[in-house]
Write a protein that holds these residues in place. Sequence first.
Motif, PDB file in Angstrom:
ATOM      1  N   LEU A 179       0.837  -1.188   0.000  1.00  0.00           N
ATOM      2  CA  LEU A 179       0.000   0.000   0.000  1.00  0.00           C
ATOM      3  C   LEU A 179       0.882   1.252   0.000  1.00  0.00           C
ATOM      4  O   LEU A 179       1.873   1.312   0.722  1.00  0.00           O
ATOM      5  N   GLU A 180       0.539   2.241  -0.814  1.00  0.00           N
ATOM      6  CA  GLU A 180       1.257   3.512  -0.837  1.00  0.00           C
ATOM      7  C   GLU A 180       0.319   4.616  -0.360  1.00  0.00           C
ATOM      8  O   GLU A 180      -0.828   4.698  -0.799  1.00  0.00           O
ATOM      9  N   ILE A 181       0.827   5.444   0.534  1.00  0.00           N
ATOM     10  CA  ILE A 181       0.011   6.473   1.172  1.00  0.00           C
ATOM     11  C   ILE A 181       0.648   7.835   0.948  1.00  0.00           C
ATOM     12  O   ILE A 181       1.818   8.048   1.286  1.00  0.00           O
ATOM     13  N   GLY A 182      -0.100   8.741   0.367  1.00  0.00           N
ATOM     14  CA  GLY A 182       0.388  10.091   0.157  1.00  0.00           C
ATOM     15  C   GLY A 182       0.580  10.826   1.477  1.00  0.00           C
ATOM     16  O   GLY A 182       0.026  10.435   2.518  1.00  0.00           O
ATOM     17  N   GLN A 183       1.340  11.889   1.454  1.00  0.00           N
ATOM     18  CA  GLN A 183       1.668  12.624   2.673  1.00  0.00           C
ATOM     19  C   GLN A 183       0.541  13.599   2.999  1.00  0.00           C
ATOM     20  O   GLN A 183       0.618  14.800   2.734  1.00  0.00           O
ATOM     21  N   GLN A 184      -0.503  13.023   3.600  1.00  0.00           N
ATOM     22  CA  GLN A 184      -1.708  13.763   3.921  1.00  0.00           C
ATOM     23  C   GLN A 184      -1.651  14.288   5.361  1.00  0.00           C
ATOM     24  O   GLN A 184      -1.034  13.680   6.231  1.00  0.00           O
ATOM     25  N   LYS A 185      -2.346  15.394   5.607  1.00  0.00           N
ATOM     26  CA  LYS A 185      -2.316  16.028   6.920  1.00  0.00           C
ATOM     27  C   LYS A 185      -2.847  15.125   8.023  1.00  0.00           C
ATOM     28  O   LYS A 185      -2.403  15.220   9.168  1.00  0.00           O
ATOM     29  N   LYS A 186      -3.786  14.232   7.693  1.00  0.00           N
ATOM     30  CA  LYS A 186      -4.370  13.405   8.743  1.00  0.00           C
ATOM     31  C   LYS A 186      -3.361  12.440   9.355  1.00  0.00           C
ATOM     32  O   LYS A 186      -3.600  11.900  10.440  1.00  0.00           O
ATOM     33  N   TYR A 187      -2.228  12.222   8.680  1.00  0.00           N
ATOM     34  CA  TYR A 187      -1.208  11.330   9.224  1.00  0.00           C
ATOM     35  C   TYR A 187      -0.151  12.076  10.042  1.00  0.00           C
ATOM     36  O   TYR A 187       0.694  11.435  10.674  1.00  0.00           O
ATOM     37  N   THR A 188      -0.208  13.411  10.052  1.00  0.00           N
ATOM     38  CA  THR A 188       0.858  14.197  10.676  1.00  0.00           C
ATOM     39  C   THR A 188       1.114  13.780  12.117  1.00  0.00           C
ATOM     40  O   THR A 188       2.267  13.667  12.560  1.00  0.00           O
ATOM     41  N   ARG A 189       0.056  13.534  12.884  1.00  0.00           N
ATOM     42  CA  ARG A 189       0.213  13.216  14.311  1.00  0.00           C
ATOM     43  C   ARG A 189       0.954  11.905  14.541  1.00  0.00           C
ATOM     44  O   ARG A 189       1.479  11.663  15.632  1.00  0.00           O
ATOM     45  N   PHE A 190       0.978  11.036  13.510  1.00  0.00           N
ATOM     46  CA  PHE A 190       1.590   9.716  13.670  1.00  0.00           C
ATOM     47  C   PHE A 190       3.013   9.648  13.114  1.00  0.00           C
ATOM     48  O   PHE A 190       3.679   8.626  13.248  1.00  0.00           O
ATOM     49  N   ILE A 191       3.459  10.719  12.458  1.00  0.00           N
ATOM     50  CA  ILE A 191       4.746  10.686  11.749  1.00  0.00           C
ATOM     51  C   ILE A 191       5.892  11.063  12.671  1.00  0.00           C
ATOM     52  O   ILE A 191       5.809  12.024  13.439  1.00  0.00           O
ATOM     53  N   LYS A 192       6.980  10.304  12.575  1.00  0.00           N
ATOM     54  CA  LYS A 192       8.214  10.613  13.282  1.00  0.00           C
ATOM     55  C   LYS A 192       9.219  11.176  12.279  1.00  0.00           C
ATOM     56  O   LYS A 192       9.531  10.527  11.272  1.00  0.00           O
ATOM     57  N   ASN A 193       9.682  12.396  12.542  1.00  0.00           N
ATOM     58  CA  ASN A 193      10.689  13.037  11.698  1.00  0.00           C
ATOM     59  C   ASN A 193      12.053  12.955  12.368  1.00  0.00           C
ATOM     60  O   ASN A 193      12.154  12.906  13.602  1.00  0.00           O
ATOM     61  N   PHE A 194      13.101  12.969  11.578  1.00  0.00           N
ATOM     62  CA  PHE A 194      14.450  12.820  12.110  1.00  0.00           C
ATOM     63  C   PHE A 194      15.379  13.872  11.502  1.00  0.00           C
ATOM     64  O   PHE A 194      15.401  14.059  10.288  1.00  0.00           O
ATOM     65  N   ASN A 195      16.128  14.545  12.365  1.00  0.00           N
ATOM     66  CA  ASN A 195      17.230  15.405  11.932  1.00  0.00           C
ATOM     67  C   ASN A 195      18.511  14.631  12.216  1.00  0.00           C
ATOM     68  O   ASN A 195      18.830  14.350  13.378  1.00  0.00           O
ATOM     69  N   LEU A 196      19.231  14.264  11.168  1.00  0.00           N
ATOM     70  CA  LEU A 196      20.395  13.401  11.314  1.00  0.00           C
ATOM     71  C   LEU A 196      21.653  14.069  10.782  1.00  0.00           C
ATOM     72  O   LEU A 196      21.614  14.784   9.778  1.00  0.00           O
ATOM     73  N   LYS A 197      22.755  13.818  11.460  1.00  0.00           N
ATOM     74  CA  LYS A 197      24.044  14.238  10.949  1.00  0.00           C
ATOM     75  C   LYS A 197      24.578  13.172  10.005  1.00  0.00           C
ATOM     76  O   LYS A 197      24.180  12.004  10.083  1.00  0.00           O
ATOM     77  N   ALA A 198      25.467  13.563   9.121  1.00  0.00           N
ATOM     78  CA  ALA A 198      26.088  12.588   8.224  1.00  0.00           C
ATOM     79  C   ALA A 198      26.711  11.464   9.054  1.00  0.00           C
ATOM     80  O   ALA A 198      27.443  11.730  10.006  1.00  0.00           O
ATOM     81  N   GLY A 199      26.390  10.220   8.720  1.00  0.00           N
ATOM     82  CA  GLY A 199      26.932   9.076   9.433  1.00  0.00           C
ATOM     83  C   GLY A 199      26.040   8.526  10.517  1.00  0.00           C
ATOM     84  O   GLY A 199      26.275   7.415  11.004  1.00  0.00           O
ATOM     85  N   ASP A 200      24.996   9.276  10.937  1.00  0.00           N
ATOM     86  CA  ASP A 200      23.986   8.697  11.831  1.00  0.00           C
ATOM     87  C   ASP A 200      23.165   7.685  11.036  1.00  0.00           C
ATOM     88  O   ASP A 200      23.045   7.800   9.810  1.00  0.00           O
TER      89      ASP A 200
END
Length: 291
Positions: free
Chosen positions: A160-181
């Motif tokens: 299943l493919e899911i577009g980046q819809q606003k209703k999923y925002t609360r469930f999404i984990k974002n990551f800020n990574l340095k090179a090599g993490d």
Amino acid sequence: MESVVSKKIELRDEGLNTTLLNKGYAVIPSFLSAGQIDNLLKFYSDCNLDQDKTQPNYLYLNPEKSFEINRYIKSQIEASFDENFNSGNLLGGVFMIKKPGENREVDFHQDWSLVDETQHISYNLWCPLTNVTKDSGALMIIDKSDKAGLPYRSSTFPPLEIGQQKKYTRFIKNFNLKAGDAIVYKHSLFHGSGNNNSPKDRIAIACGIIPENAAFIYQHWNENTSTIESYEVDQSFYIRCIHDVLSGKIPEKYKCIKKVPMTSRPEISEAVFYKKLRKVHGVKRFIFFDF
């Protein structure tokens, strides 16, 4: 096929391993050294890859070049893998490149199942070679989504493919990574990435990890017999045979090790997935609002 007691993939750091077991993903800081990053970036530059779409290099390169990339990436990260993991079978690597610009989002999806997920758990290791954030195309994960998807995924079980819809925002984990993490996450977790709004290519490597006692498989839906067939494959399968399996073929050299009769091919709609996801997060749906 006899039932096999799963040997779990384990991180050496107890805190990170607990996170991996509980959440299905964990971030390993400084997984690669500066020297390893430099080596991989130089190799990437020498490969002269030119692909507009974000996808594994074996989908658009000839097999010989993909084998070269596979072996080199693995050779560069094996020491780091051994330093960070107690157990696990590291597969070969690929480059995952996201060019700058609009309309290059990767929809949320599950990766193909590489092991029998009724018995084992496999993971992907995703490691950027440059600093990344959400705005430069870093990996994003839908939390707990492995509990809402399907355990059968391949060209004949299209994920299943899911577009980046606003209703999923609360469930999404974002990551800020340095090179090599590095992020290690279950193949069954829905993941994707947004546009790369930086001026440079987002360069990352990815490698699969399967339990040491698990068969490396490809799952095929046999329409004639309404059966899920699991074929034991080797690491060359997804390089040499990828375009055959994308067209629904199974190369004859591989052995079927398990058959599971079904009344129909397992499928899931986005509506059903979203309902399951809300349930595992304990989110109720109200009549007029989708909280």
